[in-house]
Design a protein around this motif. Structure first.
Motif, PDB file in Angstrom:
ATOM      1  N   LEU A 174       0.816  -1.130  -0.019  1.00 36.59           N
ATOM      2  CA  LEU A 174      -0.036   0.132  -0.171  1.00 36.59           C
ATOM      3  C   LEU A 174       0.809   1.292  -0.081  1.00 36.59           C
ATOM      4  CD1 LEU A 174      -2.743  -1.025   2.677  1.00 36.59           C
ATOM      5  CD2 LEU A 174      -3.018  -0.832   0.101  1.00 36.59           C
ATOM      6  N   LEU A 175       1.850   1.335   0.785  1.00 37.12           N
ATOM      7  CA  LEU A 175       2.861   2.457   0.918  1.00 37.12           C
ATOM      8  C   LEU A 175       3.496   2.552  -0.447  1.00 37.12           C
ATOM      9  CD1 LEU A 175       3.950   1.760   4.608  1.00 37.12           C
ATOM     10  CD2 LEU A 175       2.487   3.487   3.646  1.00 37.12           C
ATOM     11  N   GLN A 176       3.777   1.751  -0.938  1.00 33.17           N
ATOM     12  CA  GLN A 176       4.492   1.924  -2.376  1.00 33.17           C
ATOM     13  C   GLN A 176       3.687   2.092  -3.663  1.00 33.17           C
ATOM     14  OE1 GLN A 176       7.798  -1.016  -3.147  1.00 33.17           O
ATOM     15  NE2 GLN A 176       8.630  -0.830  -1.083  1.00 33.17           N
ATOM     16  N   GLY A 177       2.370   1.949  -3.274  1.00 31.38           N
ATOM     17  CA  GLY A 177       1.316   2.318  -4.467  1.00 31.38           C
ATOM     18  C   GLY A 177       1.074   0.905  -5.220  1.00 31.38           C
ATOM     19  N   GLN A 178       1.461  -0.241  -4.787  1.00 30.51           N
ATOM     20  CA  GLN A 178       1.100  -1.265  -5.295  1.00 30.51           C
ATOM     21  C   GLN A 178      -0.120  -1.973  -4.780  1.00 30.51           C
ATOM     22  OE1 GLN A 178       4.698  -3.588  -3.987  1.00 30.51           O
ATOM     23  NE2 GLN A 178       6.024  -3.046  -5.428  1.00 30.51           N
ATOM     24  N   ILE A 179      -1.114  -1.214  -5.258  1.00 23.14           N
ATOM     25  CA  ILE A 179      -2.526  -1.419  -4.881  1.00 23.14           C
ATOM     26  C   ILE A 179      -3.016  -3.068  -5.365  1.00 23.14           C
ATOM     27  CG2 ILE A 179      -5.042  -0.610  -4.711  1.00 23.14           C
ATOM     28  CD1 ILE A 179      -2.708   1.105  -3.430  1.00 23.14           C
ATOM     29  N   SER A 180      -2.718  -3.324  -6.494  1.00 22.22           N
ATOM     30  CA  SER A 180      -3.294  -4.471  -6.934  1.00 22.22           C
ATOM     31  C   SER A 180      -2.384  -5.607  -6.177  1.00 22.22           C
ATOM     32  CB  SER A 180      -2.818  -4.745  -8.476  1.00 22.22           C
ATOM     33  OG  SER A 180      -1.488  -4.682  -8.713  1.00 22.22           O
ATOM     34  N   HIS A 181      -1.429  -5.657  -5.794  1.00 22.84           N
ATOM     35  CA  HIS A 181      -0.930  -6.555  -5.003  1.00 22.84           C
ATOM     36  C   HIS A 181      -1.416  -6.722  -3.502  1.00 22.84           C
ATOM     37  CE1 HIS A 181       2.289  -6.471  -8.368  1.00 22.84           C
ATOM     38  NE2 HIS A 181       2.310  -7.804  -7.901  1.00 22.84           N
ATOM     39  N   ALA A 182      -1.578  -5.446  -3.068  1.00 20.66           N
ATOM     40  CA  ALA A 182      -2.025  -5.295  -1.746  1.00 20.66           C
ATOM     41  C   ALA A 182      -3.742  -6.230  -1.725  1.00 20.66           C
ATOM     42  CB  ALA A 182      -2.310  -3.808  -1.213  1.00 20.66           C
ATOM     43  N   ARG A 183      -4.272  -5.659  -2.722  1.00 24.03           N
ATOM     44  CA  ARG A 183      -5.637  -6.530  -3.034  1.00 24.03           C
ATOM     45  C   ARG A 183      -5.535  -7.847  -3.238  1.00 24.03           C
ATOM     46  NH1 ARG A 183      -9.830  -6.090  -7.690  1.00 24.03           N
ATOM     47  NH2 ARG A 183     -11.486  -6.843  -6.753  1.00 24.03           N
ATOM     48  N   GLY A 184      -4.539  -8.381  -3.924  1.00 21.58           N
ATOM     49  CA  GLY A 184      -4.213  -9.809  -4.070  1.00 21.58           C
ATOM     50  C   GLY A 184      -3.848 -10.478  -2.730  1.00 21.58           C
ATOM     51  N   ALA A 244       4.631   7.688   0.014  1.00 21.38           N
ATOM     52  CA  ALA A 244       3.449   7.627   0.767  1.00 21.38           C
ATOM     53  C   ALA A 244       2.406   8.741   0.938  1.00 21.38           C
ATOM     54  CB  ALA A 244       3.499   6.558   1.880  1.00 21.38           C
ATOM     55  N   THR A 245       3.208   9.692   1.388  1.00 20.00           N
ATOM     56  CA  THR A 245       2.763  10.853   1.905  1.00 20.00           C
ATOM     57  C   THR A 245       1.772  11.536   0.689  1.00 20.00           C
ATOM     58  OG1 THR A 245       4.173  11.292   3.610  1.00 20.00           O
ATOM     59  CG2 THR A 245       2.785  13.209   3.028  1.00 20.00           C
ATOM     60  N   ILE A 246       2.597  11.486  -0.431  1.00 20.02           N
ATOM     61  CA  ILE A 246       2.174  12.055  -1.566  1.00 20.02           C
ATOM     62  C   ILE A 246       0.876  11.449  -2.190  1.00 20.02           C
ATOM     63  CG2 ILE A 246       2.725  12.571  -4.150  1.00 20.02           C
ATOM     64  CD1 ILE A 246       5.353  13.334  -3.372  1.00 20.02           C
ATOM     65  N   ILE A 247       0.950  10.171  -1.958  1.00 22.50           N
ATOM     66  CA  ILE A 247      -0.022   9.004  -2.582  1.00 22.50           C
ATOM     67  C   ILE A 247      -1.383   9.232  -1.793  1.00 22.50           C
ATOM     68  CG2 ILE A 247      -0.928   6.561  -2.790  1.00 22.50           C
ATOM     69  CD1 ILE A 247       2.010   5.840  -3.579  1.00 22.50           C
ATOM     70  N   TYR A 248      -1.390   9.383  -0.274  1.00 20.81           N
ATOM     71  CA  TYR A 248      -2.601   9.459   0.341  1.00 20.81           C
ATOM     72  C   TYR A 248      -3.046  10.789   0.809  1.00 20.81           C
ATOM     73  CZ  TYR A 248      -1.836   4.615  -0.201  1.00 20.81           C
ATOM     74  OH  TYR A 248      -1.941   2.980  -0.739  1.00 20.81           O
ATOM     75  N   SER A 249      -2.138  11.882   0.686  1.00 15.83           N
ATOM     76  CA  SER A 249      -2.383  13.052   1.132  1.00 15.83           C
ATOM     77  C   SER A 249      -2.273  14.209   0.120  1.00 15.83           C
ATOM     78  CB  SER A 249      -1.564  13.416   2.226  1.00 15.83           C
ATOM     79  OG  SER A 249      -1.765  12.610   3.506  1.00 15.83           O
ATOM     80  N   GLN A 250      -1.372  14.206  -0.743  1.00 12.82           N
ATOM     81  CA  GLN A 250      -1.073  15.289  -1.817  1.00 12.82           C
ATOM     82  C   GLN A 250      -0.758  14.842  -2.978  1.00 12.82           C
ATOM     83  OE1 GLN A 250       1.224  18.532  -0.186  1.00 12.82           O
ATOM     84  NE2 GLN A 250       1.467  17.704   1.577  1.00 12.82           N
ATOM     85  N   PRO A 251      -1.831  13.790  -3.774  1.00 14.73           N
ATOM     86  CA  PRO A 251      -1.356  13.388  -5.109  1.00 14.73           C
ATOM     87  C   PRO A 251      -1.145  14.177  -6.180  1.00 14.73           C
ATOM     88  CG  PRO A 251      -3.665  12.957  -4.434  1.00 14.73           C
ATOM     89  CD  PRO A 251      -3.054  13.522  -2.999  1.00 14.73           C
ATOM     90  N   THR A 252      -1.773  15.595  -5.897  1.00 20.44           N
ATOM     91  CA  THR A 252      -1.487  16.410  -7.004  1.00 20.44           C
ATOM     92  C   THR A 252      -0.519  17.525  -6.903  1.00 20.44           C
ATOM     93  OG1 THR A 252      -3.247  17.867  -6.036  1.00 20.44           O
ATOM     94  CG2 THR A 252      -4.000  16.171  -7.713  1.00 20.44           C
ATOM     95  N   VAL A 253       0.251  17.079  -5.996  1.00 25.67           N
ATOM     96  CA  VAL A 253       1.521  18.049  -5.607  1.00 25.67           C
ATOM     97  C   VAL A 253       2.365  18.184  -6.959  1.00 25.67           C
ATOM     98  CG1 VAL A 253       3.057  16.388  -4.904  1.00 25.67           C
ATOM     99  CG2 VAL A 253       3.410  18.481  -4.154  1.00 25.67           C
ATOM    100  N   GLN A 254       2.843  19.463  -7.172  1.00 22.51           N
ATOM    101  CA  GLN A 254       3.640  19.794  -8.230  1.00 22.51           C
ATOM    102  C   GLN A 254       5.059  19.564  -7.963  1.00 22.51           C
ATOM    103  OE1 GLN A 254       2.503  23.202 -10.226  1.00 22.51           O
ATOM    104  NE2 GLN A 254       0.862  22.612 -11.066  1.00 22.51           N
ATOM    105  N   LYS A 255       6.053  19.358  -9.058  1.00 25.07           N
ATOM    106  CA  LYS A 255       7.185  18.923  -9.016  1.00 25.07           C
ATOM    107  C   LYS A 255       8.055  19.776  -7.924  1.00 25.07           C
ATOM    108  CE  LYS A 255       9.041  17.782 -12.612  1.00 25.07           C
ATOM    109  NZ  LYS A 255       9.810  17.667 -14.098  1.00 25.07           N
ATOM    110  N   THR A 256       7.804  21.427  -8.180  1.00 23.53           N
ATOM    111  CA  THR A 256       8.481  22.315  -7.153  1.00 23.53           C
ATOM    112  C   THR A 256       8.146  22.282  -5.869  1.00 23.53           C
ATOM    113  OG1 THR A 256       6.790  23.772  -8.037  1.00 23.53           O
ATOM    114  CG2 THR A 256       8.499  23.835  -9.340  1.00 23.53           C
TER     115      THR A 256
END
Length: 625
Positions: free
Chosen positions: A188-198, A288-300
């Motif tokens: 989950l923390l690495q964004g491997q959602i399909s494997h977590a579900r599996g 993990a913070t970006i995935i679940y809290s700030q997914p639209t954060v920009q590069k800068t």
């Protein structure tokens, strides 16, 4: 030393199931201090892509150039990956013992060979990790960074999760494995959602046919299935969709469900306390913070999240500093830190060139007056030139250094050892390609001197003629004459003259060698006209001073049979010249040296003088008549 530089764990413990071992964490300082055979393959392949980048920069327009540079960047990563695989296969093949003598003999290292190969593998892996991160922050055109960072994390650190997932699929009761829940959290923390579900579906309590609407495993499975994919963060409504989905997750957190599923839900809603407990490195925490809290954060804006994440790990490694410099958008600091870390200059040289060609790195002149990119390419080329088989690769890099490349190339070529004609010809071809006229002549001169030391006179003269060095050609001619005096053979001279053709007139001494060869040919014919021609040519060589003085005795001694010839073949003028030459030899301070060259003794000279005197008397009589 390795443990001292590992990213530090945050030390949290919640009494939950055992956390997995850290993923392939960014390790300590590894150096390329030797060139293993496989390393040469890496460097040769990298040079090909370097050359392709230079060609693209000249030919491709702006947008196409950017796309092509990203593609070539991936090729760089691919050859690093391939290098790791080749090293691993070699170690596993059991061939280390065969290579041991050659490797340790070449590099004079006492380190165990297995350690060298393992270090090389870690270095390549590490270089691939850092290179990929640079690709994300410096080359990607998208400002939405989340999907790229998830890919970076999974490609470089997700292998262990995949291996454990495959292992648990084979187990009868996967949840009995002490790493089962830790693996769910890590996926989950690495964004491997399909494997977590599996993994959730592998749990023995999971029943897809259950009619219980409150079945916690079915609920979590459905939530994972409906989670907005991180790749969709580029769309305007993604943040709203994620917030609505997390609101559903949050409504289930306080329900009576297994504690492990509760942890899953808290990760999904972005509970930072749980996320910090379950992550192993600052960059995993950041992503993990970006995935679940700030997914639209920009590069800068990633730097703020990175700064908060690194605080959890108070002792950053040198590579952490490189990654943070990339996050800060500072290419110069990135390259400088890379130079300190990867001491063989491979990484820094190719990355600085890639960033320069992508116009991420603006031209920057060091206090020494050298362009920043060029300075690093010069260093890398010098490393290549230090290895016997890589100098031709180095020339490609120096050829793309506008200010000092040619000077470096000249000096480095001049330092090369000329072990054989093949290498000499390759160096000369390199000189021709890069218009190194003076260096070309220098190489020819050294090749000629080497041949001269081996008494291969014909080859020596041919190389020296190409060098257009009259002084050294004269020295070679002296050696040839000395060799004739010692052996009486002209075989090499015949080959030399036939090969050089009319070019031999470049040197007066070589002209004499050719004339003397003609005289010897006439002597061998032996008829009256040939002998007479040989005598006239001999006299001509002495009268015009074409013949060197140390060879006069040889010429006079060749005439010895003619002093008693009937009829007289040498007239008064001829004999007078011979007598004059004899006097000069007698009065010379090198008299003993000249006699020694022909192995003549004092009595031999007296006999020679008497013969010359009789010839003079007979010539006078003939002249009077």
């Amino acid at each position: 030393m390795e443990e001292d530089h590992q990213p530090q764990s945050n030390g949290h413990s919640n009494g939950k199931p055992k956390k997995p071992s850290p993923p392939e964490t960014i390790a300590s300082i590894f150096r390329w201090e030797t060139f293993l055979p496989q390393t040469k393959t890496l460097m040769s392949e990298a040079e090909y892509f370097f050359s392709q980048i230079q060609k693209l920069r000249r030919e491709a327009p702006g947008q196409r150039l950017q796309e092509d540079l990203i593609e070539l960047s991936r090729h760089y990563r691919a050859i690093l990956t391939n290098q790791c695989l080749q090293l691993q296969e070699f170690v596993q093949s059991g061939q280390l013992d065969k290579e041991k003598a050659m490797i340790q003999g070449s590099f004079k290292t006492e380190a165990p060979l297995l350690d060298l190969y393992n270090e090389e593998m870690r270095t390549c892996q590490l270089a691939g990790v850092v290179w990929h991160f640079a690709e994300v922050f410096f080359l990607s055109g998208s400002e939405m960074i989340a999907p790229l960072l998830v890919d970076w994390l999974n490609i470089n650190f997700g292998v262990r999760n995949l291996q454990l997932f495959d292992q648990m699929q084979q187990e009868e009761i996967p949840e009995d494995n002490e790493e089962y829940w830790s693996l769910v959290y890590s996926c989950l923390l690495q964004g491997q959602i399909s494997h977590a579900r599996g993994l959730i579906q592998l749990h023995s309590a999971y029943n897809p046919d259950s009619i219980n609407p409150n079945d916690p495993f079915l609920i979590v499975d459905e939530l994972l299935e409906t989670m907005p994919p991180i790749e969709d963060c580029i769309y305007d409504n993604y943040q709203i969709a994620l917030a609505q989905w997390q609101e559903r997750c949050n409504g289930l957190v306080n329900l009576s469900i297994p504690a492990e599923l509760g942890t899953v839900l808290r990760i999904l809603v972005g509970d930072m306390e749980i996320i910090k407990e379950q992550t192993q490195t600052w960059y995993e925490l950041m992503i993990a913070t970006i995935i679940y809290s700030q997914p639209t954060v920009q590069k800068t804006d990633v730097r703020e999240i990175a700064a908060a994440s690194i605080e959890e790990y108070p002792e950053p490694t040198p590579v952490d500093s490189i990654l943070l410099a990339m996050i800060d958008g500072d290419p110069i600091l990135t390259i400088r830190l890379a130079c300190q870390f990867f001491e063989n200059w491979w990484f820094a040289a190719h990355l600085v060139d890639l960033l320069y060609q992508a116009q991420v790195l603006e031209p920057f002149v060091l206090p020494s007056g050298v362009d920043f990119r060029e300075a690093i390419l010069l260093e890398y080329a010098s490393v290549l030139f230090s290895h016997e088989s890589m100098w031709n690769v180095a020339a490609s890099y120096l050829g793309n250094c506008r200010k000092f490349g040619k000077v470096y190339l000249e000096r480095l070529v001049e330092k090369q050892r000329l072990e054989n004609d093949t290498k000499t010809l390759k160096l000369l071809n390199l000189c021709n390609v890069h218009n190194l006229t003076e260096t070309n002549q220098y190489v020819c001169k050294i090749a000629g001197m080497n041949k001269l030391k081996k008494r291969r006179f014909a080859a020596a003269v041919m190389w020296l003629m190409k060098a257009k060095d009259i002084r050294t050609v004269s020295i070679a001619a002296d050696k040839i004459l000395q060799h004739y005096s010692e052996t009486g053979t002209l075989e090499q001279i015949d080959v030399m003259i036939e090969t050089l053709g009319p070019d031999f007139i470049f040197s007066p001494k070589l002209t004499f060698v050719d004339k003397y060869r003609q005289i010897q040919s006439l002597w061998k014919v032996g008829d009256y006209e040939s002998v007479k021609s040989a005598a006239k040519l001999t006299i001509q060589l002495m009268s015009t001073n074409v013949a060197p003085k140390q060879f006069w005795l040889t010429l006079i001694y060749d005439l010895f049979p003619l002093f008693e010839a009937v009829p007289v073949m040498l007239d008064v003028a001829d004999v007078t010249l011979v007598m004059h030459c004899m006097e000069e030899i007698a009065l010379s301070h090198r008299r003993d040296e000249y006699l020694k060259m022909k192995n003549l003794k004092e009595e031999d000279i007296q006999i020679l003088r008497m013969a010359i005197s009789r010839n003079m008397a007979r010539a006078i009589v003939v002249n009077s008549a």
